[in-house]
Structures are given as structure tokens and as C-alpha cells.
Design an enzyme around this catalytic site. Structure first.
Site, PDB file in Angstrom:
ATOM      1  N   SER A  42     -51.721  22.639 -17.774  1.00 25.50           N
ATOM      2  CA  SER A  42     -51.697  22.948 -16.974  1.00 25.50           C
ATOM      3  C   SER A  42     -51.195  25.024 -18.022  1.00 25.50           C
ATOM      4  O   SER A  42     -51.596  24.112 -18.960  1.00 25.50           O
ATOM      5  CB  SER A  42     -49.791  22.417 -17.032  1.00 25.50           C
ATOM      6  OG  SER A  42     -49.327  22.315 -17.402  1.00 25.50           O
ATOM      7  N   LYS A  43     -50.219  25.238 -17.798  1.00 24.01           N
ATOM      8  CA  LYS A  43     -50.184  26.268 -18.286  1.00 24.01           C
ATOM      9  C   LYS A  43     -49.624  26.217 -19.314  1.00 24.01           C
ATOM     10  O   LYS A  43     -49.378  27.471 -20.177  1.00 24.01           O
ATOM     11  CB  LYS A  43     -48.734  27.460 -17.024  1.00 24.01           C
ATOM     12  CG  LYS A  43     -49.705  28.186 -16.462  1.00 24.01           C
ATOM     13  CD  LYS A  43     -48.281  29.306 -16.093  1.00 24.01           C
ATOM     14  CE  LYS A  43     -49.482  29.486 -14.535  1.00 24.01           C
ATOM     15  NZ  LYS A  43     -48.197  29.518 -13.206  1.00 24.01           N
ATOM     16  N   ARG A  44     -48.682  25.393 -19.702  1.00 25.91           N
ATOM     17  CA  ARG A  44     -47.983  24.990 -21.063  1.00 25.91           C
ATOM     18  C   ARG A  44     -48.996  24.898 -22.050  1.00 25.91           C
ATOM     19  O   ARG A  44     -48.750  24.767 -23.156  1.00 25.91           O
ATOM     20  CB  ARG A  44     -46.574  23.994 -20.989  1.00 25.91           C
ATOM     21  CG  ARG A  44     -47.029  22.902 -21.034  1.00 25.91           C
ATOM     22  CD  ARG A  44     -46.261  22.038 -20.720  1.00 25.91           C
ATOM     23  NE  ARG A  44     -46.671  20.567 -19.783  1.00 25.91           N
ATOM     24  CZ  ARG A  44     -47.168  19.743 -20.668  1.00 25.91           C
ATOM     25  NH1 ARG A  44     -47.305  20.191 -22.249  1.00 25.91           N
ATOM     26  NH2 ARG A  44     -48.211  18.433 -19.751  1.00 25.91           N
ATOM     27  N   HIS A  45     -50.276  24.852 -21.786  1.00 22.38           N
ATOM     28  CA  HIS A  45     -51.366  23.905 -23.084  1.00 22.38           C
ATOM     29  C   HIS A  45     -51.843  25.543 -22.944  1.00 22.38           C
ATOM     30  O   HIS A  45     -52.828  25.537 -24.424  1.00 22.38           O
ATOM     31  CB  HIS A  45     -52.398  23.202 -21.932  1.00 22.38           C
ATOM     32  CG  HIS A  45     -51.850  22.153 -22.333  1.00 22.38           C
ATOM     33  ND1 HIS A  45     -51.510  20.950 -20.694  1.00 22.38           N
ATOM     34  CD2 HIS A  45     -51.211  20.946 -22.663  1.00 22.38           C
ATOM     35  CE1 HIS A  45     -51.336  19.794 -21.358  1.00 22.38           C
ATOM     36  NE2 HIS A  45     -50.661  20.266 -21.971  1.00 22.38           N
ATOM     37  N   GLY A  46     -51.696  26.820 -22.073  1.00 28.38           N
ATOM     38  CA  GLY A  46     -53.096  28.035 -22.435  1.00 28.38           C
ATOM     39  C   GLY A  46     -53.270  28.219 -20.987  1.00 28.38           C
ATOM     40  O   GLY A  46     -52.231  27.773 -20.510  1.00 28.38           O
TER      41      GLY A  46
END
Ligand code: GLU
Length: 475
Positions: free
Chosen positions: A250-254
Site C-alpha cells: 500500500s501507499k505507506r510502503h512507497g
């Protein structure tokens, strides 16, 4: 019989795969990976790769998303042999739907959403799979409105619906858990599972390669294919892409949107290399592969079952390996649009001079923005000029001496000569502390604490520019 039942044996052996993105958002990195695996499988077998835009959800589908998806895939070089848009095929879906209704394999359901809710709650209480079992399949209840078209799934037939997944092996579902699944809102509005099966049948798709989040749809699609008198394709469900903490990417991984990778300036070949390894390991464990090598080695049977971890460091490492293969001339060419974007210049000679020192540090092309000092004057706090073991006076003295050396060297400022002179200066006037000379020079030229060796920067900039920057620093 329609569909695959009609296809002659010769034809049915033909390998045909499809990618079926829904244009309900911009191109996601997961979609790129699924497309890539379909494309690699097709190219490996010299088979047909079909692009099918699944835009039947009229509220959520947008032309700009379709454009973004197709442009991204084309940029990567994943070209298709046939193209379809599902919304243009409603007449075909309708033909099959009408037939199923006539054959009484499908029916209009009159149960309201509220009634379905009650049924579901009851099933949950009894620890049963939530599903709808219609008790008035072919009778029209009085005073009620048609709600949805469903497939008549025989509840009593105690059967298993199974398929042999090419990646995961045999998978079996209990027929009882499926219920009378929905096919279409009305004759002109097919729902996902139905439209997919009709199109897969009509397009003679031999292998469906898609994300594992679709496994639960597969038994439904097998039942629909059966009702249509068609043979279901072979299925291969790809493992999910996970972030570094093994949760769904998801976005929080990049970055998850493909545009961000295009804008960062990864080479298509590097991205294909990296994405191909997300769930697949080639024979021999080789990690840096050209697109041709990947096509020739690709095998669906070698795709892993377990989730594939998206590792940005690995992406950058692979990217560097692909950048290394470029000549200076090629790299300059690729850097050009990024340099133009950040610094508004297209000066090819300057770019060619920058390439040798920049290439040592570039992981992707957009990082060229960190080399701003080759293209414009640096800005920095004058405190930064002072070397940690020295003071203002020391910095000023060092810069004045360097200025003198450069002026005296005339046109002979080859890197080796300059280095010898600067080292001599450090030795003779700064007690052998090279930092006292190199640090203020680096800052004067770049405004940065870290940069390539200041001598290599001197040789990229014009002499006039170097002297200008040094005078400014002295001031
Ligand atoms: N349109 C579906 C999706 O985007 C396609 C699924 C499939 O490949 O069958 O998820």
C-alpha cells in the site's frame, strides 16, 4: 452450442491470454505486474496477448483512467495484439444472457436488498456461507419488482467445483456455498463475473492469469462457463505483492502508482526485470536479465505461491545494473528530458561532461536533480564553507590559495595536475589536512556537504565559472 463448444480442436489448442483492467483508477504497480506476466507468457509461447478494458461499471470507469493505464503499459513496451472495450460488447453479453434466460438456466430474482440482508444474517447465525438461494426461480410473484438476473445454481447437487491452478495446484470449492449467483442488473447491464466469462469464451481465452484476489470468483466463473456450454480456461493466480512488513502493498510502503516510477526515471527494461522477479525466479537464480532473456526463460509453473515482497532497494540495485549497460552518449540522451525539466537546459555538451561523474551515483534518472550545481550556481549558508577542524580564516585562506593555483595553472588544469597542486597546498600550509582545502572548495562549487570529488566538478564547469564561484565564497 455457442462459444467454446463450437471451436474446433485445432483452434482450441491455441494459446490466447488477456489482461482485463478496470479503468476505475490510474495504473497501479500490481496491474503492471499482472499485465507483464500475461505478456511474458504470451511472448514466450509466441501466442496472442489481448487487452480488454473492463469498463462495464459505468459509475466508476473513466476515460482518463483508461488512457493512463494504456499509456503506462505502452511506455513499458507491453504491446497487445488485439484490443477490446467491454462496454462496446453489451449486445454480445445480452445475446448470451437472453439465451440463458430462455433455457431457464438463468432467472429474474424478485427478492429485495432487505430480504437478502435477512437471509444473510440467518446464514451467518448458522455459520453457513452467505449466499442467496432463490425460492421462486421461475414463478413471477405478484406485486413485486424484478431485481436482478441470477444463475440457477442447483443447491441440492452436492458437488465440488474444482480446478487445477497452474501456480497453486488443485483448488476445490463446495458447490453448496455459492448459491444463485448474480449475472446482470438487467439485460443491458451485465455484472463482472458474467461479462468476464462471456468475453473469455468469445475471445477463446486459453489461460486466465490474474491476481490471487480473484480465486473466489473462479468457481462462479466455472459455473457460468458450464451454463454457457463452454469449457473454462486454465487458471493461474499470481501471489499478492506485499510490502516490506509482509502486509499487502500500500501507499505507506512507497509509490504504488506506476506514473511515479515513470517520473522517477527507471528504464523500462529495469522495471520489467524487477517486476518479473516479483513472484518468479528463473532457472539459475540470475537476477539481472534483459527483456529477451526473461521472455525466453519465463514459465508460469515457476511462479511462487507465496506473496512477493516489493523491495525498493532491490529495484534500485537492478536499475543501476541496467543504467551501467548504457554508453555515456545513451545515458546523456535519456537524462536530457529530466535535465530540461529541472534546469531548463538541453546543452548536450554540458550533459555529456556531467555523465561520467553523475553515473556513479544515479539509481534512477530523476536523481540528476541532485546534481544541480553542474547547471546552476549553488546556494548555501556561508558557515558551511568552514571545515570542521578549521575556522573562517582558514577557509578563506584555502580558497584564496586555490584561486591562485587555478589562475597560475593557465590552461593546464588536468585533473591529475590539479590534484597534485591541491595536495601540495594541504601539505605545506595546512599541516597535511586535505579536508582544510577540499571541503571549502567542494562547498564553494556545489553548496553541498556530499558530492562527487571537487576535482571532477572543476573539470566539468568552465574555468570562468569555477573562479566565479570561488570568489563569491571568499566574499
Ligand atoms: N476487471 C477485473 C479486474 O480488474 C479483471 C479480473 C480478471 O482478470 O478476470 O480485477
Amino acid at each position: 452450442m455457442l462459444g467454446w463448444g463450437m471451436v474446433n480442436k485445432e483452434k482450441s489448442k491455441e494459446i490466447r491470454v488477456r489482461m482485463a483492467p478496470s479503468p476505475t483508477g490510474n495504473l497501479h504497480i500490481g496491474t503492471v505486474r499482472t499485465t507483464l506476466f500475461n505478456w511474458l507468457f504470451a511472448r514466450h509461447h509466441q501466442a496472442t496477448f489481448i487487452m480488454r478494458i473492463e469498463d462495464t461499471d459505468r459509475d466508476r470507469s473513466k476515460p482518463e483512467f483508461e488512457q493512463n493505464i494504456l499509456e503506462g503499459l505502452e511506455w513499458l513496451g507491453l504491446s497487445w495484439d488485439e484490443f477490446y472495450r467491454q462496454s462496446e460488447r453489451v449486445e454480445i453479453h445480452k445475446k448470451y444472457l437472453t439465451r440463458l434466460l430462455e433455457e431457464k438456466k438463468a432467472f429474474w430474482c424478485y427478492h429485495t436488498v432487505e430480504e437478502l440482508e435477512v437471509e444473510k444474517e440467518e446464514q451467518m447465525k448458522n455459520k453457513e456461507a452467505p449466499r442467496h438461494i432463490c425460492d421462486h426461480k421461475y414463478t413471477i410473484p405478484e406485486g413485486r419488482e424484478r431485481q436482478i438476473i441470477r444463475l440457477a445454481v442447483d443447491e441440492k447437487a452436492d458437488r465440488a467445483i474444482s480446478f487445477n491452478d497452474l501456480i497453486r495446484g488443485p483448488i476445490e470449492f463446495e458447490g453448496r456455498t455459492i448459491g444463485d449467483l448474480s449475472l446482470a442488473k438487467d439485460e443491458d447491464t451485465p455484472l463482472y463475473n458474467f461479462a468476464v466469462v462471456v468475453d473469455d469464451v468469445e475471445m477463446r481465452i486459453s489461460h486466465v492469469i490474474r491476481g490471487e484476489d480473484h480465486i473466489n470468483n473462479t468457481p462462479k466463473q466455472i459455473l457460468i462457463a458450464e451454463a454457457l456450454g463452454a469449457v473454462a480456461p486454465q487458471f493461474a493466480h499470481l501471489p499478492l505483492i506485499l510490502g516490506s512488513d509482509r502486509s499487502k502493498l500500500s501507499k505507506r510502503h512507497g509509490a504504488t502508482m506506476f506514473d511515479e516510477y515513470i517520473q522517477a526515471g527507471y528504464l523500462p527494461a529495469a522495471l520489467i526485470n524487477f517486476l518479473a522477479l516479483l513472484g518468479w525466479t528463473p532457472e539459475g537464480d540470475q537476477e539481472v536479465l534483459s527483456v529477451e532473456e526473461i521472455i525466453s526463460k519465463f514459465e508460469l509453473e515457476k511462479v511462487h505461491k507465496s506473496g512477493a515482497i516489493f523491495d525498493n532497494k532491490k529495484l534500485n540495485w537492478i536499475s543501476v545494473q541496467h543504467l551501467k549497460k548504457l554508453s555515456d552518449e545513451e545515458l546523456a540522451e535519456k537524462l536530457m528530458p529530466f535535465i530540461e525539466k529541472h534546469f531548463g537546459t538541453q546543452d548536450k555538451n554540458l550533459i555529456l561532461k556531467v555523465v561520467p561523474s553523475a553515473r556513479e551515483r544515479l539509481e534512477y534518472l530523476d536523481q540528476i536533480k541532485e546534481f544541480h550545481y553542474f547547471f546552476k550556481k549553488p546556494e548555501y549558508d556561508s558557515e558551511l564553507l568552514v571545515w570542521k577542524k578549521s575556522d573562517k580564516t582558514g577557509a578563506k585562506k584555502a580558497l584564496e590559495e586555490v584561486q591562485k593555483i587555478l589562475t597560475d595553472l593557465g590552461d593546464e588544469w588536468g585533473e591529475a595536475t590539479l590534484k597534485a597542486e591541491l595536495d601540495k597546498l594541504a601539505q605545506e600550509q595546512f599541516g597535511g589536512d586535505r579536508g582544510a582545502v577540499y571541503w571549502p572548495l567542494r562547498v564553494a562549487l556545489t553548496g553541498e556537504k556530499f558530492s562527487p570529488d571537487p576535482i571532477s566538478i572543476v573539470s566539468v564547469l568552465t574555468k570562468e565559472e569555477v573562479l566565479n564561484r570561488i570568489s563569491k565564497a571568499i566574499r
